[in-house]
Write an enzyme that holds these catalytic residues in place. Structure first.
Site, short mmCIF file in Angstrom:
data_model
loop_
_atom_site.label_atom_id
_atom_site.label_comp_id
_atom_site.label_asym_id
_atom_site.label_seq_id
_atom_site.Cartn_x
_atom_site.Cartn_y
_atom_site.Cartn_z
N GLY A 346 0.84 -1.20 0.00
CA GLY A 346 0.00 0.00 0.00
C GLY A 346 0.87 1.23 0.00
O GLY A 346 0.62 2.19 -0.72
N ALA A 347 1.90 1.19 0.83
CA ALA A 347 2.82 2.32 0.96
C ALA A 347 4.06 1.80 1.66
O ALA A 347 4.05 0.72 2.26
CB ALA A 347 2.19 3.45 1.76
N MET A 348 5.15 2.57 1.59
CA MET A 348 6.39 2.13 2.23
C MET A 348 7.07 3.32 2.88
O MET A 348 7.27 4.36 2.25
CB MET A 348 7.31 1.50 1.16
CG MET A 348 8.67 1.10 1.68
SD MET A 348 8.57 -0.18 2.97
CE MET A 348 10.00 0.27 3.96
N GLU A 349 7.45 3.11 4.15
CA GLU A 349 7.93 4.21 4.99
C GLU A 349 9.39 4.58 4.77
O GLU A 349 10.06 4.96 5.72
CB GLU A 349 7.71 3.85 6.46
CG GLU A 349 8.63 2.74 7.02
CD GLU A 349 8.05 1.34 6.97
OE1 GLU A 349 7.14 1.11 6.15
OE2 GLU A 349 8.52 0.48 7.73
N ASN A 350 9.91 4.50 3.55
CA ASN A 350 11.30 4.91 3.32
C ASN A 350 11.55 6.23 4.02
O ASN A 350 10.76 7.17 3.90
CB ASN A 350 11.56 5.08 1.83
CG ASN A 350 11.05 3.91 1.03
OD1 ASN A 350 11.45 2.79 1.26
ND2 ASN A 350 10.12 4.18 0.13
N HIS A 382 -0.03 6.21 9.14
CA HIS A 382 0.73 4.98 9.43
C HIS A 382 2.20 5.14 9.04
O HIS A 382 3.10 4.87 9.84
CB HIS A 382 0.10 3.81 8.67
CG HIS A 382 0.76 2.48 8.91
ND1 HIS A 382 0.26 1.54 9.76
CD2 HIS A 382 1.90 1.96 8.41
CE1 HIS A 382 1.05 0.48 9.78
NE2 HIS A 382 2.06 0.71 8.96
N GLU A 383 2.43 5.60 7.84
CA GLU A 383 3.82 5.68 7.36
C GLU A 383 4.61 6.72 8.15
O GLU A 383 5.78 6.52 8.45
CB GLU A 383 3.86 6.00 5.86
CG GLU A 383 3.11 5.00 4.97
CD GLU A 383 3.47 3.55 5.23
OE1 GLU A 383 4.63 3.27 5.57
OE2 GLU A 383 2.57 2.69 5.11
N HIS A 386 6.10 5.68 11.39
CA HIS A 386 7.35 4.93 11.26
C HIS A 386 8.59 5.84 11.20
O HIS A 386 9.70 5.35 11.40
CB HIS A 386 7.35 4.11 9.98
CG HIS A 386 6.59 2.82 10.06
ND1 HIS A 386 6.81 1.88 11.05
CD2 HIS A 386 5.64 2.28 9.26
CE1 HIS A 386 6.01 0.83 10.83
NE2 HIS A 386 5.30 1.06 9.76
N GLU A 405 5.17 -2.80 13.09
CA GLU A 405 3.92 -2.60 12.36
C GLU A 405 2.71 -2.48 13.29
O GLU A 405 1.78 -1.76 13.00
CB GLU A 405 3.70 -3.73 11.35
CG GLU A 405 4.70 -3.72 10.21
CD GLU A 405 4.72 -2.42 9.41
OE1 GLU A 405 3.79 -1.58 9.56
OE2 GLU A 405 5.66 -2.22 8.63
#
Ligand SMILES: *[C@@H]1O[C@H](CO)[C@@H](O)[C@H](O)[C@H]1NC(C)=O
Ligand SMILES: *[C@@H]1O[C@H](CO)[C@@H](O)[C@H](O)[C@H]1NC(C)=O
Ligand SMILES: *[C@@H]1O[C@H](CO)[C@@H](O)[C@H](O)[C@H]1NC(C)=O
Ligand SMILES: *[C@@H]1O[C@H](CO)[C@@H](O)[C@H](O)[C@H]1NC(C)=O
Ligand SMILES: *[C@@H]1O[C@H](CO)[C@@H](O)[C@H](O)[C@H]1NC(C)=O
Ligand SMILES: *[C@@H]1O[C@H](CO)[C@@H](O)[C@H](O)[C@H]1NC(C)=O
Length: 934
Positions: A346-350, A382-383, A386, A405
């Protein structure tokens, strides 16, 4: 008994400060778990460890001999920093391949004498220097051993250098590599995404490193604990922009038309959080909150259509919320959010450059629904959570993923609530996490939140950690911790100070309490007998005959914090309730479902609660109304109470107007629909539900002035969708005509659409289900022409609603053709088709026929892969289907099931349970629905 502390209802967000120390609490817990695990490791009888403590997972008989056969890196070398230069080509080369080239220098320190250098490298073609795949030099004039031999190990994804002499402890060295890789469309590592703009194909180079793909972009020590500083340089076409985790500090033209962009050195960070992007995207930005640069990036058209505005509106406030929550300023100099046309998760917290699916970041004020908006808010929230927890403070290894998570999945509600205070979004954790994970965690095949480090080794095992247990049970258990500690203490506390907080009487240390929830799987059902006053707990299993063969050191007992009320008055919280609770009054336990458990009562109390629902349902909160429904349905599934008691909780729904209880009921009734929509029960079920949903349908008809507007309340908008969708499936008069009218009007005149965005999914699905090829083909045209990802996504889902078999089969074939259905969407499209009663057998045949292809494409690591198995087998409830499933497993053992391995076991277990349930319940369910529908 004695004193208990109280959770004030007024604990507001204002108190949510000091969270740098909240991290400490949670980290303290995780350290405690590490100790716990170390203890387990010492036990010889579990047979999973050898004397050196090296990983030998129980599932793999293979015992590694050489260091490079282990999936975990040896502990002899630690990286310090990297220089990485990458040059992606956005045009295919003479062979028609998209490639990237690059070079890297990694400074590492030797901490244990060794004559081996083992570093991750996957699918990279390495340039050789004097016949070796890398060059080694020393720092500060250190003597450098010569390389004797170098080779690549495909299975464990390593580059190995054997040296003629040993590296010296305490000395730093530099390893240089030059490489070439494919910029494939595989959504992993450094990859390419494509889209069209003005009829022109555009290529974006982008990345997804979590969990184990950084090694596919450049050789690196690719484990989360191997943190380092990264100096990134990207070479790219002058007409494009290059992005990475840090701010760009220099960009020079180096020969037309190439530009060289360098980035500030990153913080010390894990490889899985790196990001590299080269694109022609544009951005909108704001710096109004302090000096932090916040940007939203997307396709030019999306930005011009203002689809990034909403994300920009909420990103700043959410970051500010977390700065206060964690009591620590945002650790970096900028925060980019970018929406990619092709993206697997869905998304990535880079860190500093968060990547999203378009549907998770873009919101069109005219075309998008309330649900789309909520998704954007919660995913961003959410991201961004992180950026501190996960990125700044990182877990040692993937076995602890749940902390990372679970924490983000819990606090995302707090961040989203801050951005959108009128939505009451915190209540929704009940539906989206607690009830969702109860369903999985009630199976004997579930697993504890925390896994032993040596149980998680290879990429498929790591990928399997990204599951509902980690996310949703993690969130539910941390929420419970926060509720019984109180939110300010949760946010503040080191575990030491928690034990000493005056007035707080816990039955044991926080550490011991939490171990019961994290080191053993499942959860309890608490049974309160108001006649005798007895209160007991028992491990809740959906199938009472299933056998739990996973031993637990706690014998499946828990420290249960029970908040409860009596005749509407909140009582003091108990731990494991020793006090008697008896009398004529109704008793309700687990107020607001703050505890991660189910509740059962004696029949008298159930009757009192049901009569309360029928006469004055508003005496209970919406969460508890939903809980009564969900608990009874699940207790009935587990044969703890009678099925008809569960069904009786739905009788009051003709008076219910709130979303959360309705949604909870519909999800539970969905099981009845799945089990019976191919049987005679379905007619009676339909008649009953038609009767129950009718008043809600009429209610919305009135408050929307005959469907000319939408309700104002956030959750009312969701419930309107339920009312219309359900009314149409159950045959409420007027519904079909309403839907078909809208859809025909739209077919006649596509722009602008006459259908409100909230109702589009429902209307599209129902109209396509009622219609034929004409409706379907129109939807396909609109899908191919859609410029808004969420619109495309609704159409893609709705096209699976047709009841026409050849249309469904044609659609299944489309999933094999990436020009028709993007690869990222293939497995979910098959899932949509499987949800349809007509599509299910077609999807099952399709998946069986194409298993090895599907597995190769998606099986290794995709999060959605196990969902595919779940979706297809949801209706399975006959002996014949069980045999088919078992045969499928046998037939494909040689291919494997990758990240769906666990899902397949669960499917077999669930099918077995379904068969039993249908056999035992069909007659009485038919009788009950028949009686109640007249
Ligand atoms: C990366 O940059 C930092 C800061 O300038 C520097 O200390 C470090 O040595 C660089 N790394 C390499 C591999 O040169
Ligand atoms: C990393 O790059 C910087 C800047 O180009 C350079 O000064 C430094 O020597 C490089 N480090 C290594 C180890 O090659
Ligand atoms: C890497 O090398 C192999 C073997 O020479 C070759 O088949 C492959 O195409 C190369 N990869 C790329 C991306 O050029
Ligand atoms: C963003 O915020 C501005 C200013 O508050 C508001 O006018 C605009 O409608 C918001 N945009 C969206 C899409 O919510
Ligand atoms: C678990 O049950 C066993 C056998 O019933 C008992 O011997 C043991 O003491 C129990 N352990 C705990 C922690 O309750
Ligand atoms: C495709 O979309 C564009 C605008 O987004 C519109 O002008 C055009 O008419 C659409 N084509 C079809 C077939 O609907």
């Amino acid at each position: 008994m004695g004193k208990v502390y109280y959770v004030s209802k007024n604990v507001g967000l204002g108190l949510l400060v000091l969270a740098a120390t909240a991290l400490a609490t949670i980290i303290a817990l995780s350290i405690a778990y590490d100790k716990e695990r170390a203890k387990n490791r010492d036990k010889p009888e579990d047979g999973t460890s050898d004397s050196t403590g090296m990983p030998t997972p129980p599932t793999t008989p293979f015992i590694p001999k050489e260091p490079w056969d282990h999936y975990r890196l040896p502990e002899s070398l630690v990286p310090v920093s990297y220089n990485v230069t990458l040059w992606p080509r956005l045009e295919p080369n003479a062979d028609g391949l998209y490639i990237f080239t690059g070079h890297s220098a990694v400074v590492f320190r030797c901490v244990k004498e060794t004559d081996l250098i083992i570093i991750h490298s996957n699918k990279l073609n390495l340039t050789t220097f004097n016949g070796h795949h890398a060059k080694l030099s020393g720092l500060g004039g250190a003597a450098v051993p010569t390389i004797q031999k170098s080779f690549l190990i495909v299975k464990t994804e390593y580059l190995v250098l054997q040296l003629r002499s040993r590296l010296a402890v305490g000395t730093s060295y530099v390893l240089h590599t030059e490489f070439l890789g494919e910029l494939a469309d595989d959504l992993e590592g450094f990859y390419r995404s494509e889209y069209t703009d003005d009829g022109m194909k555009r290529v974006v180079a982008t990345s997804q490193m979590q969990a184990t793909y950084a090694r596919k972009a450049f050789p690196c020590f690719d484990e989360p604990a191997m943190k380092a500083v990264f100096n990134i340089t990207i070479i790219h076409n002058s007409a494009t922009v290059a992005l990475s985790n840090g701010r760009d500090i220099d960009s020079v033209i180096d020969g037309v038309p190439v530009r060289v962009t360098t980035f500030e050195p990153t913080e010390r960070m894990s490889t899985y959080l790196l990001a590299f992007i080269v694109t022609d995207f544009v951005n909108i930005q704001s710096t109004q909150n302090s000096n932090l640069l916040v940007r939203i990036w997307a396709r030019r058209k999306a930005i011009n259509d203002r689809q990034g505005d909403y994300a920009l509106n909420v990103t700043g406030p959410i970051l500010q919320f977390y700065e206060r929550y964690y009591n620590a300023s945002y650790p970096l100099s900028k925060s980019d959010q970018i929406a990619l046309p092709d993206f697997n998760a869905g998304a990535m917290e880079n860190w500093g450059l968060v990547t999203y699916r378009e549907t998770a970041l873009l919101y069109d004020p005219i075309m998008s629904s309330t649900g789309n908006k909520e998704r954007v808010t919660t995913v961003i929230s959410h991201e961004l959570a992180h950026m501190w927890f996960g990125n700044l403070v990182t877990l040692q290894w993937w076995n602890d993923l749940w902390l990372n998570e679970g924490f983000a999945s819990y606090v995302e509600y707090l961040g989203a609530d801050y951005a959108e205070p009128t939505w009451k979004i915190k209540d929704q954790i009940l539906l989206y996490d607690v009830h969702k994970v109860f369903a999985v965690d009630a199976l004997a095949s579930s697993h504890p939140l925390s896994r032993r480090e040596d149980e998680v080794n290879d990429p498929a095992q790591i990928s399997e950690m990204f599951n509902t247990i980690s996310y949703s049970k993690g969130a539910a258990v941390l929420r419970m911790l926060s509720e019984f500690l109180t939110e300010p203490v949760f946010a503040k506390g080191l575990s030491v100070s928690i034990e000493n907080t005056p007035g707080m009487h816990l039955p044991d240390t926080v550490h011991n309490i939490m171990n019961h929830w994290t080191l053993q799987m499942g959860f309890p059902v608490v049974t309160i007998d108001t006649r005798t006053g007895s209160i007991t707990q028992k491990h809740f299993l959906l199938d009472p005959e299933s056998v739990v063969d996973r031993p637990s050191q706690f014998n499946y007992t828990w420290f249960v914090p029970v908040k409860w009320m009596k005749t509407g008055v909140e009582q003091q919280q108990y731990w494991l309730l020793q006090k008697t609770v008896s009398g004529e009054d109704w008793v309700l336990a687990n107020i607001n479902v703050s505890g991660y458990f189910r509740v059962n009562y004696d029949l008298d109390n159930w009757d009192r609660l049901l009569s309360l629902l029928n006469t004055d349902h508003q005496a209970l909160s919406v969460i508890n109304r939903a809980q009564i429904i969900d608990d009874t349905f699940n207790l009935a599934r587990a044969k703890i109470i009678h099925t008809t008691l569960a069904l009786r909780t739905t009788k009051y729904l003709s008076n219910e107007r709130e979303y959360i209880p309705w949604e909870s009921a519909l999800r539970n009734l969905d099981y009845y629909i799945l089990m019976f929509d191919r049987t005679e029960v379905y007619g009676a079920l339909q008649a009953y539900l038609k009767k129950q949903i009718q008043p809600l349908f009429e209610y919305f008809k009135i408050i929307t002035a005959d469907w000319t507007r939408v309700p104002t309340g956030h959750t009312d908008q969701y419930n309107q969708i339920n009312a219309v969708g359900m009314a149409c499936s159950m045959g409420v008069e007027g519904c079909r005509e309403l839907i078909q009218g809208w859809y025909r009007q739209w077919m006649k005149n596509p722009h602008p659409s006459p259908i409100h965005p909230n109702l589009k999914s429902t209307v599209y699905c129902a109209a396509i289900a009622f219609g034929g090829v004409e409706e379907w083909d129109f939807a396909w045209r609109m899908f191919k022409n859609a410029t808004l990802a969420s619109e495309a996504s609704r159409l893609r889902s709705a096209m699976a609603c047709t009841k026409v078999p050849w249309l469904l089969n044609r659609y299944l074939d489309y999933t094999l053709d990436p020009t028709k259905i993007r690869k990222q969407d293939a497995t979910s499209t098959i899932q949509y088709i499987a949800r349809n009663v007509v599509g299910m057998p077609l999807a099952w045949n399709f998946v069986r026929a194409k298993w090895s292809y599907i597995f190769q494409q998606y099986g290794k690591a995709s999060f959605s892969f196990s969902n595919l198995i779940h979706a297809i087998t949801r209706r399975f409830s006959s002996e014949f289907e069980l045999q088919e499933l078992k045969k499928f497993k046998e037939d494909n053992l040689h291919v494997g099931f990758g990240s769906a391995t666990l899902a397949l076991e669960q499917a077999i277990e669930k099918t077995t349970a379904n068969i039993k349930w249908v056999t035992e319940n069909k007659a009485q369910v038919l009788k009950w629905f028949t009686e109640e529908s007249t």
